[in-house]
Structures are given as C-alpha cells and as structure tokens.
Write a protein that holds these residues in place. Structure first.
Motif, short mmCIF file in Angstrom:
data_model
loop_
_atom_site.label_atom_id
_atom_site.label_comp_id
_atom_site.label_asym_id
_atom_site.label_seq_id
_atom_site.Cartn_x
_atom_site.Cartn_y
_atom_site.Cartn_z
N GLU A 117 0.85 -1.19 0.00
CA GLU A 117 0.00 0.00 0.00
C GLU A 117 0.89 1.24 0.00
OE1 GLU A 117 -3.16 0.07 2.83
OE2 GLU A 117 -3.70 -2.03 2.50
N ILE A 118 0.30 2.37 -0.37
CA ILE A 118 1.07 3.61 -0.47
C ILE A 118 0.16 4.80 -0.19
CG2 ILE A 118 0.67 3.75 -2.97
CD1 ILE A 118 3.47 4.98 -3.25
N ASN A 119 0.72 5.81 0.47
CA ASN A 119 0.02 7.07 0.67
C ASN A 119 0.46 8.05 -0.42
OD1 ASN A 119 -1.27 6.19 3.00
ND2 ASN A 119 0.35 6.93 4.35
N LEU A 120 -0.51 8.64 -1.10
CA LEU A 120 -0.21 9.53 -2.23
C LEU A 120 -0.96 10.84 -2.07
CD1 LEU A 120 -0.89 6.70 -4.73
CD2 LEU A 120 1.32 7.84 -4.66
N GLY A 121 -0.37 11.91 -2.63
CA GLY A 121 -1.12 13.14 -2.71
C GLY A 121 -2.35 12.93 -3.59
N LYS A 122 -3.45 13.55 -3.26
CA LYS A 122 -4.68 13.33 -4.02
C LYS A 122 -4.53 13.73 -5.49
CE LYS A 122 -7.67 13.77 0.01
NZ LYS A 122 -8.72 14.55 0.72
N HIS A 123 -3.61 14.67 -5.77
CA HIS A 123 -3.39 15.10 -7.15
C HIS A 123 -2.48 14.13 -7.91
CE1 HIS A 123 -0.25 16.82 -4.60
NE2 HIS A 123 0.55 16.68 -5.63
N ASP A 124 -1.91 13.13 -7.21
CA ASP A 124 -1.00 12.17 -7.85
C ASP A 124 -1.73 10.95 -8.43
OD1 ASP A 124 1.22 13.69 -7.07
OD2 ASP A 124 1.35 12.67 -5.14
N VAL A 125 -3.05 10.95 -8.35
CA VAL A 125 -3.85 9.77 -8.69
C VAL A 125 -4.79 10.09 -9.86
CG1 VAL A 125 -5.58 8.16 -7.79
CG2 VAL A 125 -3.71 8.92 -6.32
N PHE A 126 -4.85 9.17 -10.84
CA PHE A 126 -5.64 9.39 -12.06
C PHE A 126 -6.46 8.14 -12.39
CE2 PHE A 126 -1.85 11.92 -12.03
CZ PHE A 126 -2.25 13.16 -12.50
N PRO A 127 -7.76 8.30 -12.63
CA PRO A 127 -8.58 7.14 -12.98
C PRO A 127 -8.09 6.47 -14.26
CG PRO A 127 -9.95 9.05 -12.48
CD PRO A 127 -8.55 9.55 -12.57
N LEU A 128 -8.14 5.13 -14.29
CA LEU A 128 -7.77 4.41 -15.51
C LEU A 128 -8.86 4.59 -16.56
CD1 LEU A 128 -6.26 0.94 -14.51
CD2 LEU A 128 -5.09 3.07 -15.02
N PRO A 129 -8.48 4.84 -17.81
CA PRO A 129 -9.50 4.92 -18.88
C PRO A 129 -10.20 3.58 -19.06
CG PRO A 129 -7.36 5.78 -19.61
CD PRO A 129 -7.13 5.08 -18.32
#
Length: 319
Positions: free
Chosen positions: A93-105
């Motif tokens: 698991e990993i903690n990420l900034g919310k802006h570092d995450v992108f939905p998969l097409p």
C-alpha cells in the motif's frame, strides 16, 4: 499500520522484502492498495542512489516511481505517480497526494499501464513540454536508442501523435527491425565504427528523442547536422537518457551553422503541473493507440532473487 515492501537499506544494495510502518494518510493524501508496478530504468537508478531525484537523501528507500492500484473505499482502479510520495510503489500500500492519482481509462489493462506510463512519459513530455509539439502534428521524429523499452514505446507514441516520419536509430538486429511493425518509416542501424553510420535518413527531422547520449549521440549529432540540407530548419534535440554515457563532445560550430536547440527532459525540465496536465491524454493515447511492450511478471516477496537479473523483458511486479 504494518505492510510489506521492497526496501533498499544501503544505496546500491539489493532490496529486501521487509515490513515497514505506513502511517495513516493525511488530509491531503489518499491510501491506495498497489496492484502492479513497473521496474523502470529510473527505478533502478534511484535505488542505486545515482539519480538526481534522490540526491541528499538517505536510505531506507522503497523503490518504485509509479504504478496501478485500487482505492479501497471506492474500488476504483487508478494510475498513480509516486515521485513526490514519501515511499515508493514496490509496496503493498502507499500514501499519495490526491493530485498524484488518475482514474484508468475504460478498457485499460492495469499491467500494461503500470509498465508503459514511465517510458511513454519520457517521449510524451519530450514532445509536448520540451519540443512544443501537440498531438495531431505531422512532426518528423528520430529516436536514438530505439531498441530499448522506452525507445520502442517512443515509436508508438510518435505514431499516436501523428508523426509523418519516424526514424529509428540503434544497434542492428531484430529489435531494430521490430520498430517497423511499431510505426517506424526508416531505420538507421549503427555501424561498429559509429562515425561510418549513414544518418541521412534522419537529415530532415524536426525532433530527436535521445535515450543514449555519449559516443552514440555524438556520432548521430554530427551525422544528422552534416546531412541536413536546410540547416535553418529548427531541430529540437531532446536528451532523455544517458545509457551510452553522461558526456559527449559537441563542436561549437554545429551550434552556429544549424538551427539546433539542445534540451533535456526529466523532472525539473518540466513541472509536475505540466506532467499532470498531460497524464489523462497520455493514458487515453496508450489505450486507444493499443501501445504494447513485453514484460516479465515478478512477485514482490521474491525481489531479492530477481532484482539483479540482466537482460530480458522489463519486470512488472504484481503485488
């Protein structure tokens, strides 16, 4: 909470499978369960302590710069970039900034995305952020070092951009020949004596994507400039990697007798705002363009046994 990860305890040493304490995500972060992560050249360079993005930092270091995961609360699959994360992606698991995450097409294959975004990012950002090219352009591109994973991905990215010419440059053999199937319009096999290589097929290109630098790039630079009929035609030479060496001599006369701009592409030469502005379109292009690469599936718990394997397809770690 305690999770397992690959952990580099001394720069350059093989990562070990170990437990780490992952704190609860802050208000600006989101917790992602990692599904897959690619072991890119960048990942290995950082794990060795040799990349500028880890300068001044000390181990322990969790390798991994990006990956595909799932947000437990919503069950949504996402691509994430971990370059700004406190820990890397070779972890459960990993903690990420919310802006570092992108939905998969829709229709995206998680394994393919995990392996391909990093090599695709290099050519995509070189074309857009550095050379100022936009998708749909009929730009003419040459790729120095087209036989590697990133180089072969660059062929497909250039094709997706609508490039009218794609010239691949690399060692002669099946990997260079394969670039024809990926979209290359001309091939330049490197001669054993690099100075004897005929670079005329790339004489008219607008952009060079250079993954090698060193002696190969030096020969290619001279060969392309000397073969160029219209030396006033703008040439953006974008260095992306330095597989063949960190330095190369460039005679000053080449910079005076041709309209050539030397550029670099990597974090720092572009901003993360620029990258994140491009990522949704990049992900869509990878899916719609059916961009592919070979990869070898590995297990995180076996990281010590496969980390130092040489050659073969790029490792894809399923977690």
């Amino acid at each position: 909470m305690s999770i397992h990860a690959g952990v580099v305890k001394v720069w350059g040493n093989t990562p070990v499978y170990d437990s780490i304490d992952l704190p609860a995500p802050s208000e600006d972060q989101i917790r992602v369960k990692v599904l897959a992560a690619g072991v890119h050249t960048l990942v290995r360079s950082r794990a060795a302590g040799k990349h500028f993005t880890v300068a001044g930092k000390n181990p322990p270091h969790i390798p991994g710069t990006d990956g595909v995961g799932i947000i437990p609360e919503t069950n949504q699959k996402v691509y994430f970039n971990a370059l700004l994360s406190p820990t890397g992606s070779l972890a459960q698991e990993i903690n990420l900034g919310k802006h570092d995450v992108f939905p998969l097409p829709e229709g995206a294959d998680p394994d393919t995305i995990a392996v391909l975004v990093n090599p695709a990012m290099s050519s995509w950002m070189a074309l857009t952020a550095r050379a100022g090219v936009q998708p749909g352009s009929s730009v003419k591109v040459a790729i120095v070092g087209a036989t590697g994973v990133s180089g072969q991905t660059a062929v497909q990215i250039s094709k997706a951009f609508g490039a009218s010419e794609i010239v691949t440059i690399g060692k002669p053999g099946p990997k260079l020949e394969k670039t024809k199937q990926l979209g290359a319009t001309a091939l330049i096999p490197l001669a054993e004596d690099l100075t004897k290589t005929d670079f005329s097929a790339a004489a008219d290109v607008d952009v060079v994507l250079d993954y090698l630098w060193g002696d190969v790039s030096s020969a290619a630079f001279a060969g392309i400039i000397n073969a160029r009929k219209n030396k006033n035609q703008r040439l953006n030479w974008v260095d992306i990697g330095a597989v063949a060496g960190d330095t190369q001599p460039i005679p000053a006369s080449f910079l005076r007798k041709a309209n050539v701009a030397l550029l670099g592409c990597g974090p720092g030469s572009w901003t993360f705002s620029e990258l994140y502005g491009q990522l949704p379109a990049m992900l869509e292009a990878l899916v719609k363009g059916d961009v592919k690469t070979d990869f070898a599936v590995k297990r995180l718990e076996d990281v010590e046994s496969w980390w130092n394997e040489k050659g073969g397809a790029r490792p894809l770690v399923r977690i």
